[in-house]
Design an enzyme around this catalytic site. Structure first.
Site, PDB file in Angstrom:
ATOM      1  N   HIS A 233      33.019  42.074  37.048  1.00 32.89           N
ATOM      2  CA  HIS A 233      34.446  41.880  36.754  1.00 32.89           C
ATOM      3  C   HIS A 233      34.798  40.436  37.091  1.00 32.89           C
ATOM      4  O   HIS A 233      34.635  39.996  38.228  1.00 32.89           O
ATOM      5  CB  HIS A 233      35.315  42.841  37.556  1.00 32.89           C
ATOM      6  N   CYS A 234      35.305  39.712  36.109  1.00 28.66           N
ATOM      7  CA  CYS A 234      35.607  38.286  36.284  1.00 28.66           C
ATOM      8  C   CYS A 234      37.108  38.116  36.514  1.00 28.66           C
ATOM      9  O   CYS A 234      37.904  38.372  35.597  1.00 28.66           O
ATOM     10  CB  CYS A 234      35.159  37.496  35.058  1.00 28.66           C
ATOM     11  N   PRO A 235      37.539  37.695  37.702  1.00 30.32           N
ATOM     12  CA  PRO A 235      38.978  37.487  37.919  1.00 30.32           C
ATOM     13  C   PRO A 235      39.538  36.324  37.121  1.00 30.32           C
ATOM     14  O   PRO A 235      40.734  36.299  36.820  1.00 30.32           O
ATOM     15  CB  PRO A 235      39.062  37.226  39.432  1.00 30.32           C
TER      16      PRO A 235
ATOM     17  N   ASN B 298      40.509  37.959  34.084  1.00 22.04           N
ATOM     18  CA  ASN B 298      41.300  39.169  34.284  1.00 22.04           C
ATOM     19  C   ASN B 298      40.763  40.292  33.391  1.00 22.04           C
ATOM     20  O   ASN B 298      41.523  41.077  32.804  1.00 22.04           O
ATOM     21  CB  ASN B 298      42.783  38.915  33.984  1.00 22.04           C
TER      22      ASN B 298
END
Length: 391
Positions: A190-192, A195
């Site tokens: 999951h890449c912040p 998002n």
């Protein structure tokens, strides 16, 4: 008489003890009913007892299960904060990239047009705009494209396990994301900064964004090195000029020969030759070079790491899983091989969707929105040397 008394005593003792225990139990129950705890406290206490009992419920429990159970509140807090800060990270990416573009168009482009030869001007304009288009296109597609989710309705698709959180069948290479709270097809992470999760349908966009942003940062860092040195030296020179006194002392001979009017002992120098605009230009060049150099090094290392994983036919999560499997099989004297590894070149062709030689240009070096190879639900297991997409 003695025997009769003993028999009566033996018969009376058990009944007396039982009667005493019943009285004590009744009194305790009465007190417990009076001092009964609130319902929500009893529910929390029952839930905590259930959690503790679940840690040693069966023989399948290991250290990983205990660790996940104990640190579940910490994981939940981190997932919640990451989910909430996703939009903040996206805005931060847009602001940083926009600031570099403003400096490039307002500061660097005039310098390039005034100092470089026409061939170099054409090179910088063509390469810079191509790199900018690739960065913007792939970032938008990576952030807005769904990573892919397994079907929630009953179907005939094969699955390898059941998600313990979704309570749904999980196809091969599918993992649950605690931030998105869903299972993701071929999940990488999951890449912040996006998002969004990086999965089967947007993995190529994510990697291409990292690759072209790294190339853009390296380009700005190398081409702006001399400008950075000049701006840094100019600011140091301005700083020393600001520290000097504006007047130069003159001896009394100056009054006699008419250099200064009577009563004046200092000759006022002229104002400094630099302006506020020049200061801001030099500071903006330093800001651009430091930011692009830092991002280029950090993001370049991440891009190289993902390129190695892609060439091996595995994701970031599968890298840890395959490492554990290799150790487990090595203890049994066997060799574990990744069933989704088709060879380095074939892995790259499958990842980028290259089916013809021209696709290296149209699908890799130019913006392309083509779908990835496969549906993400079923995966073919090929021998390592077989070419699934002949080119």
């Amino acid at each position: 008489m003695v025997r009769a008394y003993c028999r009566c005593r033996m018969r009376w003792c058990p009944s007396s003890v039982l009667h005493l225990l019943r009285c004590v139990r009744l009194r305790l129950c009465t007190r417990r009913g009076r001092n009964r705890l609130p319902l929500w406290i009893r529910e929390k206490w029952a839930y905590m007892k259930l959690l503790v009992q679940s840690l040693y419920f069966n023989s399948l429990t290991d250290s990983d299960v205990v660790f996940d159970s104990v640190f579940e509140p910490v994981f939940w807090t981190v997932d919640y904060i990451t989910r909430w800060f996703g939009l903040v990270f996206v805005c931060l990416v847009v602001i940083l990239v926009s600031s570099i573009l403003m400096i490039a168009y307002m500061v660097l482009l005039p310098l390039v047009l005034n100092t470089y030869s026409p061939p170099w001007i054409a090179w910088h304009i063509c390469y810079g705009h191509w790199n900018l288009v690739m960065i913007a296109f792939h970032y938008y597609k990576a952030a807005k494209t769904s990573p892919g989710f397994p079907p929630t309705e009953k179907n005939d698709s094969p699955f390898v396990s059941v998600c313990k959180k979704c309570i749904m069948p999980k196809p091969a290479r599918t993992h649950h994301c605690g931030i998105c709270n869903r299972c993701i097809l071929k999940m990488d992470h999951h890449c912040p900064w996006l998002n969004n999760c990086v999965g089967h349908f947007n993995h190529r966009y994510f990697f291409s964004f990292c690759l072209f942003l790294t190339l853009g940062c390296v380009y700005c860092s190398i081409s702006g090195r001399n400008l950075f040195l000049d701006a840094y030296n100019a600011l140091e020179r301005f700083k020393h000029l600001d520290m000097e006194k504006p007047g130069i002392p003159v001896t009394g001979m100056g009054i006699l020969i008419g250099l200064l009017p009577p009563g004046q002992t200092n000759y006022q120098t002229s104002a400094p030759s630099y302006t506020f605009k020049e200061k801001m230009i030099n500071k903006s060049i330093i800001y651009m070079w430091v930011l692009t150099s830092t991002v280029g090094v950090a993001l370049g290392a991440l891009t190289i790491w993902h390129a190695v994983l892609i060439s091996r036919g595995e994701t970031s999560i599968e890298r840890h899983i395959n490492s554990k499997e290799r150790k487990r099989m090595a203890k049994r004297g066997k060799v574990y091989r990744n069933p989704f590894n088709y060879g380095r070149l074939n892995n790259l062709k499958i990842f980028f969707g290259v089916e013809k030689r021209s696709h290296w240009v149209t699908r890799v070096l130019l913006p392309s929105g083509h779908a990835p190879h496969g549906d993400g639900l079923t995966w073919d297991v090929f021998p390592v040397k077989k070419d699934p997409i002949p080119v």
